[in-house]
Design a protein around this motif. Sequence first.
Motif, mmCIF file in Angstrom:
data_model
loop_
_atom_site.group_PDB
_atom_site.id
_atom_site.type_symbol
_atom_site.label_atom_id
_atom_site.label_comp_id
_atom_site.label_asym_id
_atom_site.label_seq_id
_atom_site.Cartn_x
_atom_site.Cartn_y
_atom_site.Cartn_z
ATOM 1 N N UNK A 117 9.128 1.688 20.314
ATOM 2 C CA UNK A 117 9.890 1.634 19.075
ATOM 3 C C UNK A 117 9.440 0.633 18.032
ATOM 4 N N UNK A 118 8.588 -0.328 18.410
ATOM 5 C CA UNK A 118 8.120 -1.251 17.379
ATOM 6 C C UNK A 118 6.942 -0.614 16.642
ATOM 7 N N UNK A 119 6.589 -1.185 15.489
ATOM 8 C CA UNK A 119 5.499 -0.644 14.680
ATOM 9 C C UNK A 119 4.194 -1.282 15.141
ATOM 10 N N UNK A 120 3.276 -0.460 15.671
ATOM 11 C CA UNK A 120 2.053 -1.042 16.183
ATOM 12 C C UNK A 120 0.858 -0.919 15.241
ATOM 13 N N UNK A 121 0.869 0.048 14.347
ATOM 14 C CA UNK A 121 -0.198 0.175 13.359
ATOM 15 C C UNK A 121 0.404 0.471 11.991
ATOM 16 N N UNK A 122 -0.194 -0.138 10.975
ATOM 17 C CA UNK A 122 0.275 0.002 9.602
ATOM 18 C C UNK A 122 -0.880 0.474 8.715
ATOM 19 N N UNK A 123 -0.516 1.208 7.673
ATOM 20 C CA UNK A 123 -1.493 1.492 6.638
ATOM 21 C C UNK A 123 -1.611 0.310 5.695
ATOM 22 N N UNK A 124 -2.434 0.464 4.660
ATOM 23 C CA UNK A 124 -2.633 -0.610 3.693
ATOM 24 C C UNK A 124 -1.604 -0.579 2.570
ATOM 25 N N UNK A 125 -0.848 0.483 2.480
ATOM 26 C CA UNK A 125 0.236 0.556 1.505
ATOM 27 C C UNK A 125 -0.158 1.240 0.215
ATOM 28 N N UNK A 126 0.866 1.773 -0.470
ATOM 29 C CA UNK A 126 0.687 2.412 -1.771
ATOM 30 C C UNK A 126 1.799 1.911 -2.684
ATOM 31 N N UNK A 127 1.431 1.573 -3.911
ATOM 32 C CA UNK A 127 2.382 0.956 -4.830
ATOM 33 C C UNK A 127 3.173 2.000 -5.601
ATOM 34 N N UNK A 128 4.468 1.815 -5.656
ATOM 35 C CA UNK A 128 5.356 2.644 -6.471
ATOM 36 C C UNK A 128 6.063 1.727 -7.469
ATOM 37 N N UNK A 129 5.925 2.038 -8.744
ATOM 38 C CA UNK A 129 6.578 1.257 -9.792
ATOM 39 C C UNK A 129 7.518 2.166 -10.561
ATOM 40 N N UNK A 130 8.793 1.792 -10.592
ATOM 41 C CA UNK A 130 9.798 2.574 -11.297
ATOM 42 C C UNK A 130 10.194 1.804 -12.553
ATOM 43 N N UNK A 131 9.788 2.342 -13.684
ATOM 44 C CA UNK A 131 10.027 1.642 -14.942
ATOM 45 C C UNK A 131 9.941 2.624 -16.105
ATOM 46 N N UNK A 132 10.732 2.358 -17.123
ATOM 47 C CA UNK A 132 10.668 3.194 -18.325
ATOM 48 C C UNK A 132 9.616 2.660 -19.298
#
Lengths: 107, 118
Positions: free
Chosen positions: B103-118
């Motif tokens: 159940x723990x997280x053993x591998x992660x990706x590098x991530x992707x940025x999400x920006x919510x803005x007008x």
Amino acid sequence: DIQMTQSPSVLSASVGDRVTLNCKASQNINKYLNWYQQKLGEAPKLLIYNTNNLQTGIPSRFSGSGSGTDYTLTISSLQPEDVATYFCFQHNSWPLTFGSGTKLEIK
Amino acid sequence: EVQLVESGGGLVQPGRSLKLSCVASGFTFSNYGMNWIRQAPGKGLEWVAYISSGSSYIYYAETVKGRFTISRDNAKNTLYLQMTSLRSEDTALYYCARSSWEGYFDYWGQGVMVTVSS
């Protein structure tokens, strides 16, 4: 929800020091406690799982202990490459929750 | 070698939708539960959603329940996160992570940025 409280929020220590990071759960998490290290600009990396199990490839200077609601991560001899933020995380029950982190710095 | 590669992030206006993808390799994707975790700029980590290996079990954080949908395509080794009714507080780096058998997280990706803005 289980709240995870880490202390201290910032820790400054010297190379070679033994350092201890703390994590307290708001209820018993049955040793389902894990520690992640996150260096600046990188993804978190698993250090310790289920309280005291060292993830493959992690140096033996890292160790974990605890039970019930109280857990610790110990670095036996601090190295310059250990500068990072450390997060505890519980997977005992949903929703899964992280502590707010301890930022470890070198004096 | 286990690899997780996220994509689909970007700048989006409040109230709009966005769909993230995470392509997995180096392991048998269909055997593992998967997660989305996010990190707002300069902040800590927040688990967002989990999906079991066969999609039978799905869980969400309260902050995204009813707005986000996690799904997977085991034939394509791909995890998804459909995000709707986006808010400024959804601005974050979104990571996909594999759940170990326990159940723990053993591998992660590098991530992707999400920006919510007008």
